[in-house]
Design a protein around this motif. Sequence first.
Motif, PDB file in Angstrom:
ATOM      1  N   VAL A 208       1.620   3.105   5.102  1.00 48.91           N
ATOM      2  CA  VAL A 208       0.258   2.598   4.893  1.00 48.91           C
ATOM      3  C   VAL A 208       0.092   1.246   5.567  1.00 48.91           C
ATOM      4  N   GLN A 209       1.011   0.332   5.280  1.00 51.48           N
ATOM      5  CA  GLN A 209       0.888  -1.013   5.834  1.00 51.48           C
ATOM      6  C   GLN A 209       1.066  -1.014   7.351  1.00 51.48           C
ATOM      7  N   ARG A 210       1.963  -0.177   7.851  1.00 47.84           N
ATOM      8  CA  ARG A 210       2.203  -0.144   9.297  1.00 47.84           C
ATOM      9  C   ARG A 210       0.979   0.380  10.042  1.00 47.84           C
ATOM     10  N   LEU A 211       0.377   1.439   9.513  1.00 49.94           N
ATOM     11  CA  LEU A 211      -0.803   2.008  10.159  1.00 49.94           C
ATOM     12  C   LEU A 211      -2.025   1.112  10.004  1.00 49.94           C
ATOM     13  N   ALA A 212      -2.115   0.419   8.871  1.00 53.56           N
ATOM     14  CA  ALA A 212      -3.265  -0.449   8.634  1.00 53.56           C
ATOM     15  C   ALA A 212      -3.183  -1.739   9.439  1.00 53.56           C
ATOM     16  N   GLU A 213      -1.981  -2.067   9.904  1.00 54.10           N
ATOM     17  CA  GLU A 213      -1.762  -3.258  10.722  1.00 54.10           C
ATOM     18  C   GLU A 213      -2.254  -4.515  10.021  1.00 54.10           C
ATOM     19  N   THR A 214      -1.925  -4.628   8.728  1.00 57.18           N
ATOM     20  CA  THR A 214      -2.285  -5.799   7.946  1.00 57.18           C
ATOM     21  C   THR A 214      -1.220  -6.046   6.895  1.00 57.18           C
ATOM     22  N   ASP A 215      -1.068  -7.310   6.510  1.00 52.98           N
ATOM     23  CA  ASP A 215      -0.149  -7.650   5.435  1.00 52.98           C
ATOM     24  C   ASP A 215      -0.820  -7.560   4.072  1.00 52.98           C
ATOM     25  N   ASN A 216      -2.153  -7.478   4.060  1.00 51.08           N
ATOM     26  CA  ASN A 216      -2.881  -7.365   2.801  1.00 51.08           C
ATOM     27  C   ASN A 216      -2.681  -5.982   2.197  1.00 51.08           C
ATOM     28  N   ARG A 217      -2.575  -5.936   0.885  1.00 47.38           N
ATOM     29  CA  ARG A 217      -2.437  -4.637   0.215  1.00 47.38           C
ATOM     30  C   ARG A 217      -3.711  -3.818   0.379  1.00 47.38           C
ATOM     31  N   VAL A 218      -3.554  -2.611   0.882  1.00 49.12           N
ATOM     32  CA  VAL A 218      -4.685  -1.715   1.078  1.00 49.12           C
ATOM     33  C   VAL A 218      -4.650  -0.664  -0.028  1.00 49.12           C
ATOM     34  N   PRO A 219      -5.610  -0.665  -0.941  1.00 49.96           N
ATOM     35  CA  PRO A 219      -5.597   0.353  -1.994  1.00 49.96           C
ATOM     36  C   PRO A 219      -5.867   1.732  -1.408  1.00 49.96           C
ATOM     37  N   VAL A 220      -5.089   2.678  -1.841  1.00 43.35           N
ATOM     38  CA  VAL A 220      -5.289   4.061  -1.409  1.00 43.35           C
ATOM     39  C   VAL A 220      -6.065   4.833  -2.470  1.00 43.35           C
ATOM     40  N   SER A 221      -5.786   4.553  -3.740  1.00 45.55           N
ATOM     41  CA  SER A 221      -6.526   5.180  -4.828  1.00 45.55           C
ATOM     42  C   SER A 221      -7.508   4.195  -5.431  1.00 45.55           C
ATOM     43  N   THR A 222      -8.633   4.726  -5.893  1.00 46.41           N
ATOM     44  CA  THR A 222      -9.654   3.925  -6.550  1.00 46.41           C
ATOM     45  C   THR A 222     -10.081   4.613  -7.836  1.00 46.41           C
ATOM     46  N   PHE A 223     -10.745   3.853  -8.685  1.00 43.86           N
ATOM     47  CA  PHE A 223     -11.364   4.437  -9.868  1.00 43.86           C
ATOM     48  C   PHE A 223     -12.730   4.979  -9.480  1.00 43.86           C
ATOM     49  N   LEU A 224     -13.000   6.193  -9.954  1.00 44.38           N
ATOM     50  CA  LEU A 224     -14.255   6.868  -9.625  1.00 44.38           C
ATOM     51  C   LEU A 224     -15.067   7.137 -10.872  1.00 44.38           C
ATOM     52  N   THR A 225     -16.361   7.196 -10.665  1.00 46.89           N
ATOM     53  CA  THR A 225     -17.267   7.741 -11.657  1.00 46.89           C
ATOM     54  C   THR A 225     -18.320   8.533 -10.890  1.00 46.89           C
ATOM     55  N   SER A 226     -19.321   9.000 -11.587  1.00 51.39           N
ATOM     56  CA  SER A 226     -20.415   9.685 -10.897  1.00 51.39           C
ATOM     57  C   SER A 226     -21.494   8.674 -10.537  1.00 51.39           C
ATOM     58  N   ASP A 227     -22.258   8.989  -9.500  1.00 45.70           N
ATOM     59  CA  ASP A 227     -23.381   8.120  -9.143  1.00 45.70           C
ATOM     60  C   ASP A 227     -24.326   7.968 -10.326  1.00 45.70           C
ATOM     61  N   SER A 228     -24.547   9.062 -11.035  1.00 50.23           N
ATOM     62  CA  SER A 228     -25.495   9.019 -12.146  1.00 50.23           C
ATOM     63  C   SER A 228     -24.986   8.135 -13.277  1.00 50.23           C
ATOM     64  N   PHE A 301      -8.716   4.518   7.515  1.00 48.33           N
ATOM     65  CA  PHE A 301      -9.265   5.875   7.629  1.00 48.33           C
ATOM     66  C   PHE A 301      -9.504   6.241   9.090  1.00 48.33           C
ATOM     67  N   GLU A 302     -10.129   5.343   9.841  1.00 48.61           N
ATOM     68  CA  GLU A 302     -10.408   5.636  11.245  1.00 48.61           C
ATOM     69  C   GLU A 302      -9.120   5.823  12.033  1.00 48.61           C
ATOM     70  N   HIS A 303      -8.105   5.047  11.684  1.00 45.97           N
ATOM     71  CA  HIS A 303      -6.820   5.199  12.370  1.00 45.97           C
ATOM     72  C   HIS A 303      -6.214   6.563  12.053  1.00 45.97           C
ATOM     73  N   LEU A 304      -6.273   6.954  10.795  1.00 48.93           N
ATOM     74  CA  LEU A 304      -5.736   8.258  10.417  1.00 48.93           C
ATOM     75  C   LEU A 304      -6.507   9.379  11.102  1.00 48.93           C
ATOM     76  N   ARG A 305      -7.822   9.231  11.154  1.00 47.17           N
ATOM     77  CA  ARG A 305      -8.638  10.270  11.799  1.00 47.17           C
ATOM     78  C   ARG A 305      -8.325  10.368  13.284  1.00 47.17           C
ATOM     79  N   SER A 306      -8.144   9.223  13.922  1.00 51.73           N
ATOM     80  CA  SER A 306      -7.890   9.244  15.367  1.00 51.73           C
ATOM     81  C   SER A 306      -6.499   9.796  15.682  1.00 51.73           C
TER      82      SER A 306
END
Length: 329
Positions: A208-228, A301-306
């Motif tokens: 994750v960190q190597r592909l993101a090319e950053t030392d900052n922690r990149v969250p992969v999972s988030t908390f979700l709810t519904s739009d409503s 995400f864009e890096h993974l897609r590319s």
Amino acid sequence: MNVGRQQRALDAHHDDPGDRPVMRARFEHNGSPRYMLYTMKRLGLDHEHGFHLDVQLVSDELEGGMETVEARLQDGEADLIDIDYISTARERAEGANIVAFHPYGRTVGGLVAPEDTAIEDLADLSGHRIGVVRRLDKNWILVRAACRQYHGFDPDETATPVEAGSKVGLTEMLHDGEVDAVLQFWPIVPEITERGPYEEVFPVSDIVQRLAETDNRVPVSTFLTSDSFLDAHTDTARRFAAAYGDVVDRLIAEDALWDEIGEKLMSYDDPEIVAAVREGWRAMVVRGWNNETIDGMEQLFEHLRSVAGADALGVDRIPEGTFRPVDPI
């Protein structure tokens, strides 16, 4: 770990919600958020912040191609789950009423193999049978992207991914010798390696960190709810964010809380396993986010897609409105 035993540990702290707004949390029985959720209930931080968190643990099996927690949210039976943001983008692009409102962490896993494995790093995956929960799992996508970027091959073509359908099934597949290695989720890795004879070949968080090319922690999972739910109960989501910040601070600072977590929620009440999970959780968790964080997630995400392609991700973009950060209240 017996699901019923864990649920009873949580239910011991499910007191009367009173007139507080209720947030129905549905989380996998073997996922790492349960440590935080149990501690939040144990310390009464939900009530302290003016809401009632109702936590129910569910299976990690797939329902119609979705993880069980996703199905609960989309069926209107849950208000709070966590999944990786690639899956969130994929489901939202298909019309799902889901939104990420707060980060959780770098919830990826590690490649685990027998101690005498011939696999030493990413470059050695070709020709081997690799167990995965499913081929669209984030760990496999990240491994594919890294292999393509740094080693010039796609293990989806040069290795044999074997779908287990669940984290439990993945461990059983490894123990039964059906595969050469598995991409198991990080909280389960210590339970496998500490009891042997297995080793973690590499952690996916490094990818994750190597592909993101950053030392900052990149969250992969988030908390979700519904739009409503978020539209109607914004303050409840904000209260959860505040309680989350408090419980993260406590779990980072207080080792004693982890002793109880080991006793109540882990398969093996082994001090070495508890300590390994504790330190892994502290290295994984992301307390908050800002626009720069979200920019980093979009760049990853864009890096993974590319590199891996939209077909591997199951989606070609992060749809508008996927991330709706809330401020703690």
